[in-house]
Design a protein around this motif. Structure first.
Motif, PDB file in Angstrom:
ATOM      1  N   SER A 101       0.819  -1.208   0.000  1.00 15.36           N
ATOM      2  CA  SER A 101       0.000   0.000   0.000  1.00 15.36           C
ATOM      3  C   SER A 101       0.857   1.264   0.000  1.00 15.36           C
ATOM      4  O   SER A 101       0.453   2.297  -0.535  1.00 15.36           O
ATOM      5  N   SER A 105       0.524   4.699  -2.311  1.00 16.96           N
ATOM      6  CA  SER A 105       0.553   6.059  -1.770  1.00 16.96           C
ATOM      7  C   SER A 105       1.623   6.904  -2.439  1.00 16.96           C
ATOM      8  O   SER A 105       1.390   8.076  -2.764  1.00 16.96           O
ATOM      9  N   GLU A 109       1.145  10.493  -4.476  1.00 17.62           N
ATOM     10  CA  GLU A 109       1.868  11.714  -4.131  1.00 17.62           C
ATOM     11  C   GLU A 109       2.569  12.306  -5.346  1.00 17.62           C
ATOM     12  O   GLU A 109       2.647  13.538  -5.478  1.00 17.62           O
ATOM     13  N   LYS A 112      -0.121  14.127  -7.167  1.00 20.31           N
ATOM     14  CA  LYS A 112      -0.510  15.330  -6.425  1.00 20.31           C
ATOM     15  C   LYS A 112       0.480  16.465  -6.650  1.00 20.31           C
ATOM     16  O   LYS A 112       0.095  17.647  -6.648  1.00 20.31           O
ATOM     17  N   TRP A 140      -6.817   1.239   2.085  1.00 22.91           N
ATOM     18  CA  TRP A 140      -5.950   2.326   1.604  1.00 22.91           C
ATOM     19  C   TRP A 140      -6.761   3.599   1.385  1.00 22.91           C
ATOM     20  O   TRP A 140      -6.333   4.685   1.771  1.00 22.91           O
ATOM     21  N   HIS A 144      -6.429   7.322   3.455  1.00 25.30           N
ATOM     22  CA  HIS A 144      -6.235   8.627   2.806  1.00 25.30           C
ATOM     23  C   HIS A 144      -7.494   9.499   2.867  1.00 25.30           C
ATOM     24  O   HIS A 144      -7.453  10.644   2.392  1.00 25.30           O
ATOM     25  N   GLN A 145      -8.585   8.956   3.414  1.00 24.46           N
ATOM     26  CA  GLN A 145      -9.832   9.711   3.562  1.00 24.46           C
ATOM     27  C   GLN A 145     -10.281  10.335   2.240  1.00 24.46           C
ATOM     28  O   GLN A 145     -10.637  11.524   2.167  1.00 24.46           O
ATOM     29  N   LEU A 146     -10.284   9.527   1.199  1.00 20.37           N
ATOM     30  CA  LEU A 146     -10.684  10.019  -0.114  1.00 20.37           C
ATOM     31  C   LEU A 146     -12.205   9.939  -0.274  1.00 20.37           C
ATOM     32  O   LEU A 146     -12.815   8.928   0.084  1.00 20.37           O
TER      33      LEU A 146
END
Length: 233
Positions: A101, A105, A109, A112, A140, A144-146
């Motif tokens: 995972s 991430s 990033e 992003k 996952w 990340h609170q998506l």
């Protein structure tokens, strides 16, 4: 960059495999592109790839790359690729390439860092896709609170699958930003009645209704999307 976008990253999940997540991501990207948003998409895990001179390539990831208006290398769109069209955790076991995972991430990033107006992260399979014996892809997403967009494949069984998916996401403490009705059959019996029940049961906006089409990946689907959900303050 459009400053009014509330959250630039959305995770797109499906009520099952083969419900049209990529088609719906295509439609969302096309609609955002028409609003002069900068867009990029991410399919961290893809199983079912073709060996090419450039390495393994997945059809869905190539579609996402095509309709993102920020062009990045394929490996940034799809960093974890397996040849066999099987459950990714099984493919990972067979190839002795565990899915970590942290690597998913790291890939996010990198995207992003491009400071785009919209990042779509397309899942694999459904909400509880296993990464290994202990972790799921939904773990996952939760970390990340998506916010999540649900793609409902409009076919027999969709009412049960959609409600279970919605309830699972809510129970994980995540926001369902919206859902999409994707017509995977040319003539679903009682389509309107099924759609009405989904609107009643899913307490989130229906942000698109994609009709059944041949050669759908060559079409402009932006007209079927209500892109306003991106600009909610």
């Amino acid at each position: 960059m459009n400053e009014s976008i509330n959250s630039p990253v959305y995770f797109v999940t499906g009520t099952d495999t083969d419900v049209g997540k990529t088609v719906c991501c295509q439609a969302l990207l096309q609609a955002a592109n028409k609003q002069q948003c900068t867009t990029v998409a991410y399919k961290p895990i893809a199983a079912g790839c073709v060996e090419t001179a450039d390495g393994l390539r997945n059809h869905d990831a190539l579609v996402l790359q095509k309709y993102s208006n920020i062009q990045v290398a394929y490996e940034l769109v799809n960093p974890i690729a397996f040849a066999q069209p099987i459950a990714p955790h099984i493919a990972a076991e067979q190839e002795n390439r565990p899915i970590e995972s942290v690597n998913i991430s790291h890939g996010l990033e990198k995207l992003k860092a491009l400071n785009s107006d919209l990042i779509l992260v397309e899942g694999a399979g459904g909400w509880r896709l296993p990464l290994n014996d202990e972790q799921t892809l939904s773990d996952w997403v939760k970390a990340h609170q998506l916010p999540v967009i649900i793609v409902v494949g409009m076919k027999l069984g969709c009412l049960n699958h959609a409600q279970l998916t919605y309830e699972s996401i809510i129970n994980d403490g995540l926001q369902v930003a919206g859902w999409i009705a994707n017509q995977v059959e040319s003539d679903m019996p009682y389509y309107a009645q099924n759609l009405a029940m989904l609107k009643h049961k899913i307490k989130a906006p229906m942000i698109a209704e994609i009709p059944y089409s041949h050669n759908v990946n060559e079409l402009d689907l932006s007209e079927y999307v209500n892109i306003n959900f991106l600009f909610n303050k």
